[in-house]
Design an enzyme around this catalytic site. Structure first.
Site, PDB file in Angstrom:
ATOM      1  N   PHE A 104       0.875  -1.183   0.000  1.00 29.83           N
ATOM      2  CA  PHE A 104       0.000   0.000   0.000  1.00 29.83           C
ATOM      3  C   PHE A 104       0.909   1.229   0.000  1.00 29.83           C
ATOM      4  CE2 PHE A 104      -2.417  -3.436   1.875  1.00 29.83           C
ATOM      5  CZ  PHE A 104      -3.705  -3.265   1.395  1.00 29.83           C
ATOM      6  N   ASP A 105       1.197   1.742  -1.178  1.00 27.29           N
ATOM      7  CA  ASP A 105       2.245   2.768  -1.276  1.00 27.29           C
ATOM      8  C   ASP A 105       1.875   4.063  -0.566  1.00 27.29           C
ATOM      9  OD1 ASP A 105       4.022   1.193  -2.684  1.00 27.29           O
ATOM     10  OD2 ASP A 105       3.213   1.757  -4.620  1.00 27.29           O
ATOM     11  N   GLY A 143      -0.600   4.339   2.090  1.00 29.45           N
ATOM     12  CA  GLY A 143      -0.837   4.111   3.509  1.00 29.45           C
ATOM     13  C   GLY A 143       0.353   3.536   4.260  1.00 29.45           C
ATOM     14  N   GLY A 152       3.296  11.495  -0.508  1.00 29.03           N
ATOM     15  CA  GLY A 152       3.709  12.894  -0.528  1.00 29.03           C
ATOM     16  C   GLY A 152       5.182  13.048  -0.173  1.00 29.03           C
ATOM     17  N   TYR A 168       9.185   2.088  -8.926  1.00 26.88           N
ATOM     18  CA  TYR A 168       8.148   2.702  -9.765  1.00 26.88           C
ATOM     19  C   TYR A 168       8.037   4.207  -9.562  1.00 26.88           C
ATOM     20  CZ  TYR A 168       5.345  -0.819 -12.238  1.00 26.88           C
ATOM     21  OH  TYR A 168       4.890  -1.755 -13.122  1.00 26.88           O
ATOM     22  N   HIS A 212       0.706  -8.341 -12.008  1.00 29.68           N
ATOM     23  CA  HIS A 212       0.372  -7.555 -10.815  1.00 29.68           C
ATOM     24  C   HIS A 212      -0.670  -6.506 -11.189  1.00 29.68           C
ATOM     25  CE1 HIS A 212       3.515  -5.205 -12.822  1.00 29.68           C
ATOM     26  NE2 HIS A 212       2.949  -4.139 -12.283  1.00 29.68           N
ATOM     27  N   HIS A 266      -2.127  -2.318 -10.055  1.00 30.53           N
ATOM     28  CA  HIS A 266      -1.971  -1.091  -9.264  1.00 30.53           C
ATOM     29  C   HIS A 266      -3.394  -0.579  -9.056  1.00 30.53           C
ATOM     30  CE1 HIS A 266       2.357  -0.649 -10.631  1.00 30.53           C
ATOM     31  NE2 HIS A 266       1.855  -1.409 -11.588  1.00 30.53           N
ATOM     32  N   HIS A 324      -1.671  -5.281 -14.829  1.00 26.24           N
ATOM     33  CA  HIS A 324      -0.378  -5.189 -15.508  1.00 26.24           C
ATOM     34  C   HIS A 324       0.305  -6.542 -15.669  1.00 26.24           C
ATOM     35  CE1 HIS A 324       3.677  -2.860 -15.870  1.00 26.24           C
ATOM     36  NE2 HIS A 324       3.303  -3.452 -16.985  1.00 26.24           N
TER      37      HIS A 324
HETATM   38 NI    NI Z   1       2.968  -2.271 -13.052  1.00 26.65          NI
END
Ligand code: NI
Length: 639
Positions: free
Chosen positions: A295-296, A298, A303, A380, A430, A432, A591
């Site tokens: 969970f990028d 949370g 930010g 990423y 995967h 997103h 993806h």
């Molecule tokens: Ni991807």
């Protein structure tokens, strides 16, 4: 007499300034137990109630408050403090033993260094022919909640490893398959080193850094964006106005860019908009790969991972930047220069018609206002682009770029859950999956949501030729009834209607949400990752506004058990008709990696549109001036 200069009143939704962040840290150190050793996970503006915001617009100065999530390395849990800057005091504090702080970028290298110093890890490298660990890299992934005994009550990172051939070499071309470790982030203790399998490390180089480009193409001439009379937008503090649009630009360490009080033609549309969460589940059941479900927003805070954007590279044309000020772990201030980019773009034609009888053509060009930011999370990049169009449409586009997460395989044998992008280098399937939180305010705070589906009429006397089809509209009345999936077979969309205003044909003024990038979840809802990703199981959720429901995965996500956030946000099944509603739209990228995504992935995109529907009485764009762009030239003949 008192000659004190009154403080300039910041807009109540302006992010905390650097000085305010420092003041909050000082208050917390002074007033919270063991303040000297406190680490500051997040210091952010406590956004005031909208009554306060409205009063500010009428000239009343508001108090400034902040949230501070703080923790100690020596004990589990997080203390959440509400701090009054105006009164220089902690207003309230609550300690949650089960909560874990975000993983900070400042902790990344500590995790890597701990792993690389561990004798078990050094031995595992040696077994693979690596004697010098200088170029070994360990990416610090959040570890999820898998119930492993040694991880209970601890703050864990789980690492995946790669190696560079040389200093600037792309390490993701050389995955060290089967080598993983778990680390207690607070104590930097390596709990487990996993060393399994004999997949060789692929050592062929795949580089994108300019240093390695032996041939650089020279057939592309410059395209310049020239705005000789300047830009058409105006930024006053954080208030951005352009054409009919008016909004406040916010920012916080967790969500990054936020938009507030968005109105068009003097009429409110959105009270607040943000991308409140994303999760990236990977589909391989083998080895340590099931742990990859991150969970990028949370678990790291997007930010805090925003880039400093570069003029002429990230942004083309006449650019207005805004910096972002965020707290460091020690309560200091870090400034991300040029974190937010604001500019205009030509968008082709907006409308055109040739009246063939009169032989007259009218055409007008479209342009859009772009508010954007880019964050890097490990391998990423995520580009956030909010677009505002002249016809009242709001669009969000997410651009995913950077480098796919790589694993190694026997050349020619990628297995079932991945694709070989280069011999021995595999990208796994995967997704997103993002969640936009849209606090709707169509012509006022009281709104409803209507689902629109198109069906064919039954055959019969009313449909004698079998051509009849029409749109059916259903008001979604409760939170549980508004947990919905997209349905392309009925061209389903959702309409947010005003409770207070009608248009010139008597319809409720509205905006519609076009779900164009929905993602089918494949996680089992009962699995250790699926039960933490409850929001992904619907494409739309609608809740009655609740100031405590900010994130679809709840306030604390690292190591969470999934009990906070969706679906529990809707457990009270509150009515959502003619009231202040928040729409949560789930969208994203499915993806299956391509060889073309390697070694650096050209942007792939997803997003959604909010489009006026009966909000205006007509197309609202006839008043654009008729003009020809004088800088354009014809290559075929003189005109
Ligand atoms: Ni991807």
């Amino acid at each position: 007499m008192n000659f004190q200069t009154p403080m300039t009143a910041a807009h109540p939704l302006s992010p905390l300034s650097g000085d305010e962040i420092k003041q909050v840290a000082a208050i917390v150190r002074r007033d919270v137990e063991n303040g000297a050793d406190i680490l500051f996970e997040t210091i952010e503006l406590a956004e005031p109630d909208r009554e306060v915001v409205r009063a500010h617009e009428q000239g009343t100065t508001s108090n400034r408050s902040a949230w501070a999530n703080v923790y100690h390395h020596t004990r589990p849990g997080v203390t959440r403090c509400l701090v009054s800057l105006t009164n220089d005091a902690v207003v309230s504090q609550s300690y949650r033993e089960d909560a874990q702080p975000l993983i900070s970028a400042a902790e990344f290298m500590g995790i890597e260094n701990a792993v690389k110093s561990d004798p078990r890890f050094i031995a595992a490298c040696k077994r693979r022919g690596i004697d010098d660990l200088t170029h070994v890299t360990c990416d610090p992934w959040s570890a999820g909640n898998f119930g492993f005994e040694e991880e209970k009550g601890r703050r864990i990172s789980h690492v995946f490893c790669w190696i560079r051939n040389s200093e600037l070499d792309n390490h993701y071309a050389h995955p060290i398959e089967g080598l993983n470790a778990t680390v207690d982030i607070s104590t930097q203790e390596v709990l487990v080193v996993i060393d399994e399998g004999d997949v060789p490390i692929p050592r062929a180089e795949a580089n994108y850094d300019r240093t390695f480009q032996k041939v650089v193409r020279d057939d592309l001439k410059p395209i310049d964006v020239v705005q000789p009379e300047g830009v058409s937008f105006k930024l006053d503090g954080r208030r951005l106005t352009w054409a009919d649009w008016d909004m406040q630009i916010g920012f916080n360490p967790r969500e990054g860019l936020t938009l507030h009080d968005v109105s068009v033609a003097g009429r409110p549309v959105l009270y607040r908009a943000s991308i409140a969460e994303m999760v990236v589940p990977y589909g391989s059941p083998k080895g340590a790969h099931p742990r990859k479900n991150v969970f990028d927003i949370g678990e790291y805070g997007i930010g805090r991972l925003c880039n400093s954007l570069e003029l002429g590279c990230d942004c083309l044309g006449a650019i207005q930047y805004l910096d972002a000020e965020i707290n460091s772990l020690d309560g200091g201030v870090e400034t991300i220069k040029n974190a937010i980019c604001i500019h205009e773009e030509d968008m082709g034609i907006l409308w055109k018609h040739w009246d063939f009888r009169l032989n007259r053509t009218e055409v007008r060009r479209a342009r859009r206002l772009v508010v954007s930011t880019i964050a890097t999370v490990g391998n990423y990049e995520y580009g956030y682009y909010w677009y505002f169009h002249l016809d009242g449409e709001i669009e969000f586009e997410m651009k995913a770029t950077g480098i796919i997460n790589t694993t190694a395989c026997e050349p020619g044998k990628p297995g079932l859950h991945g694709v070989e992008v280069s011999p021995g280098v595999r990208g796994q399937i995967h997704q997103h999956t993002f969640c936009a939180r849209l606090d709707m305010a169509i012509d006022g705070d009281a709104n409803s949501v209507v689902e629109c589906n198109t069906y064919a009429d039954p055959a019969g006397p009313e449909n004698p030729y079998g051509n009849a089809f029409r749109q059916h509209e259903t008001v979604l009345e409760t939170e549980k009834g508004a947990a919905r999936k997209a349905d392309p077979s009925t061209h389903r969309y959702w309409k947010f209607t005003s409770s207070d205003r009608t248009n010139h044909v008597g319809g409720k003024t509205a905006y519609k949400l076009m779900p164009s990038s929905t993602v089918t979840p494949f996680l089992s809802p009962d699995g250790p990752s699926g039960r933490r990703a409850g929001y992904t199981f619907n494409d739309l959720w609608v809740t009655k506004f609740d100031a405590d429901q900010r994130f679809p995965t709840g306030e604390f996500v690292n190591g969470s058990d999934g009990s906070d956030g969706f679906p529990n946000f809707t457990s009270q099944n509150r009515p959502i008709v003619d009231t202040d509603i928040v729409a949560w739209h789930v969208f994203g990228l499915h993806h299956q990696p391509r060889p073309e995504d390697w070694p650096v992935q050209p942007c792939i995109t997803c997003g959604f549109k909010l489009m006026p529907v009966g909000f205006f009485d007509d197309s609202n764009v006839r008043d654009l001036p008729w003009e020809k762009n004088a800088a354009s030239c014809s290559l075929s003949e003189s005109t």
